[in-house]
Motif scaffolding. Structure first.
Motif, PDB file in Angstrom:
ATOM      1  N   ASP A  30       0.825  -1.206   0.000  1.00  0.00           N
ATOM      2  CA  ASP A  30       0.000   0.000   0.000  1.00  0.00           C
ATOM      3  C   ASP A  30       0.866   1.266   0.000  1.00  0.00           C
ATOM      4  O   ASP A  30       0.562   2.240  -0.706  1.00  0.00           O
ATOM      5  CB  ASP A  30      -0.915  -0.015   1.235  1.00  0.00           C
ATOM      6  CG  ASP A  30      -1.831   1.186   1.280  1.00  0.00           C
ATOM      7  OD1 ASP A  30      -2.690   1.320   0.383  1.00  0.00           O
ATOM      8  OD2 ASP A  30      -1.686   2.008   2.202  1.00  0.00           O
ATOM      9  N   TRP A  33       2.452   1.707  -3.458  1.00  0.00           N
ATOM     10  CA  TRP A  33       1.396   2.112  -4.395  1.00  0.00           C
ATOM     11  C   TRP A  33       1.091   3.612  -4.259  1.00  0.00           C
ATOM     12  O   TRP A  33       0.997   4.338  -5.248  1.00  0.00           O
ATOM     13  CB  TRP A  33       0.138   1.297  -4.127  1.00  0.00           C
ATOM     14  CG  TRP A  33      -1.106   1.880  -4.735  1.00  0.00           C
ATOM     15  CD1 TRP A  33      -2.014   2.706  -4.128  1.00  0.00           C
ATOM     16  CD2 TRP A  33      -1.560   1.717  -6.068  1.00  0.00           C
ATOM     17  NE1 TRP A  33      -3.004   3.059  -4.993  1.00  0.00           N
ATOM     18  CE2 TRP A  33      -2.766   2.462  -6.202  1.00  0.00           C
ATOM     19  CE3 TRP A  33      -1.083   1.026  -7.180  1.00  0.00           C
ATOM     20  CZ2 TRP A  33      -3.485   2.519  -7.381  1.00  0.00           C
ATOM     21  CZ3 TRP A  33      -1.807   1.071  -8.369  1.00  0.00           C
ATOM     22  CH2 TRP A  33      -2.981   1.815  -8.465  1.00  0.00           C
ATOM     23  N   ARG A  34       0.934   4.086  -3.031  1.00  0.00           N
ATOM     24  CA  ARG A  34       0.565   5.489  -2.826  1.00  0.00           C
ATOM     25  C   ARG A  34       1.701   6.449  -3.154  1.00  0.00           C
ATOM     26  O   ARG A  34       1.488   7.519  -3.724  1.00  0.00           O
ATOM     27  CB  ARG A  34       0.097   5.685  -1.379  1.00  0.00           C
ATOM     28  CG  ARG A  34      -1.283   5.095  -1.093  1.00  0.00           C
ATOM     29  CD  ARG A  34      -1.770   5.396   0.328  1.00  0.00           C
ATOM     30  NE  ARG A  34      -1.041   4.632   1.333  1.00  0.00           N
ATOM     31  CZ  ARG A  34      -0.107   5.118   2.119  1.00  0.00           C
ATOM     32  NH1 ARG A  34       0.267   6.400   2.000  1.00  0.00           N
ATOM     33  NH2 ARG A  34       0.504   4.358   3.014  1.00  0.00           N
ATOM     34  N   HIS A  35       2.931   6.083  -2.759  1.00  0.00           N
ATOM     35  CA  HIS A  35       4.061   6.999  -2.945  1.00  0.00           C
ATOM     36  C   HIS A  35       4.767   6.818  -4.292  1.00  0.00           C
ATOM     37  O   HIS A  35       5.517   7.704  -4.718  1.00  0.00           O
ATOM     38  CB  HIS A  35       5.083   6.811  -1.823  1.00  0.00           C
ATOM     39  CG  HIS A  35       4.590   7.248  -0.488  1.00  0.00           C
ATOM     40  ND1 HIS A  35       4.338   8.559  -0.165  1.00  0.00           N
ATOM     41  CD2 HIS A  35       4.292   6.525   0.626  1.00  0.00           C
ATOM     42  CE1 HIS A  35       3.918   8.636   1.088  1.00  0.00           C
ATOM     43  NE2 HIS A  35       3.871   7.417   1.589  1.00  0.00           N
ATOM     44  N   ASN A  89      -6.153  -1.096  -0.012  1.00  0.00           N
ATOM     45  CA  ASN A  89      -6.256   0.200   0.648  1.00  0.00           C
ATOM     46  C   ASN A  89      -7.527   0.300   1.487  1.00  0.00           C
ATOM     47  O   ASN A  89      -7.496   0.761   2.639  1.00  0.00           O
ATOM     48  CB  ASN A  89      -6.231   1.316  -0.391  1.00  0.00           C
ATOM     49  CG  ASN A  89      -6.291   2.689   0.249  1.00  0.00           C
ATOM     50  OD1 ASN A  89      -7.354   3.282   0.362  1.00  0.00           O
ATOM     51  ND2 ASN A  89      -5.134   3.197   0.672  1.00  0.00           N
TER      52      ASN A  89
END
Length: 320
Positions: A30, A33-35, A89
């Motif tokens: 996660d 994926w986000r950063h 997420n």
């Protein structure tokens, strides 16, 4: 199903891929994926870049997919990772909300609801005093009272279906681990009778008591009550003409019939304001009884329950 059995059920029947997965790796997925960056994901998770890369490699092997590939300075997701990202997420967000620390209980503003397992007499013994005090200190607090299906609703307490249970103590009661008991009030049994059939100025003696017919309140539809058990120890038996589940209607029947009723003095004196009958001493000796408040030490709403227990201790033996 308790928490242990529920957890075991999930472990036994979840997909093998998930059962063998270190769920911490989903946090790594996660964050990357986000950063879209190993370095920024490692900083968020307080890991070194090499530790995060190692964790990402483990997840790739487990899922059989590359998950991310480098394009310039960014980590771009594969099609599989894109399909997986929203579910991961959402699941982590819901889990985080579930396990985060509950806000501190504030009685002045809380709308918390307490559930009690009760009978009509235990309600009568406790709630006039409790509700008067709660309205001053915590006006938005709510209570739900449910009928107790057993003398003390221990299963409901430990299952979390009720926060407190009200009940009576008897000499053969035993303490149970993790169940807290508070003595609320102690009282004695008396006999009530219509003065038309039993003169108010003369006590009902044991011969009259055994010869009479009786009204008995049986909240749990029990065949033999506490009074009958005590009489049996004396080799005596009373004749029961009427069994009923509630104490509140009984005095009105007593006032118009030659029946006797044995009830706590507290109830007898207060119900006497509504209907005419005489109160007599019980013509044989039995131990006094105690109304008790039971709670479970492992109740998940401990802050709220602790507050209420402290309030009850302050009101103890001062029912309205």
């Amino acid at each position: 199903m308790n928490e242990v059995h529920c957890y075991q059920y999930i472990v036994n029947f979840m997909h093998p891929n998930l059962r063998n997965l270190d769920l911490n790796l989903l946090l790594v997925f996660d964050a990357v994926w986000r950063h879209q960056s190993v370095a920024r994901a490692a900083e968020e998770l307080a890991l070194s870049n090499s530790a995060l890369s190692h964790a990402l490699s483990r997840l790739r092997r487990h899922l059989g997919d590359e998950l991310f590939y480098r394009v310039g300075h960014e980590m771009q997701p594969t099609l599989f990772a894109t399909a997986l990202a929203e579910s991961v997420n959402n699941s982590l967000s819901q889990l985080n909300q579930s396990v985060q620390k509950r806000p501190r209980f504030d009685p002045a503003t809380s709308q918390h609801e307490f559930t009690f397992a009760v009978t009509d007499f235990t309600t009568f013994s406790l709630f006039p005093a409790l509700m008067a005090k709660v309205q001053q200190l915590a006006p938005w607090i709510r209570f739900q009272l449910i009928h107790s299906e057993q003398k003390v609703a221990l299963h409901e307490l430990m299952a979390g279906r009720v926060d407190f249970a009200l009940g009576f103590s008897e000499t053969h009661d035993r303490r149970l681990p993790d169940i807290e008991e508070m003595d609320w009030m102690e009282d004695e049994y008396v006999v009530i009778a219509s003065p038309r059939f039993f003169p108010a100025d003369r006590p009902v003696d044991l011969t009259q008591y055994i010869a009479a017919r009786h009204l008995v309140v049986t909240p749990w539809n029990e065949e033999t009550g506490y009074i009958d058990s005590e009489l049996a120890l004396l080799g005596l038996e009373r004749h029961i003409a009427l069994r009923m589940p509630s104490v509140l209607g009984a005095p009105f029947i007593i006032a118009q019939s030659p029946l006797l009723m044995t009830i706590p003095r507290y109830a007898a004196e207060r119900l006497q304001h509504s209907v005419e009958y005489a109160i007599h001493p019980l013509p044989f000796a039995i131990p006094r009884y105690t109304v008790k408040i039971y709670s479970w030490q492992k109740n998940s709403q401990r802050d709220a329950c602790r507050w209420l227990l402290e309030l009850l201790r302050g009101l103890k033996n001062q029912p309205a």
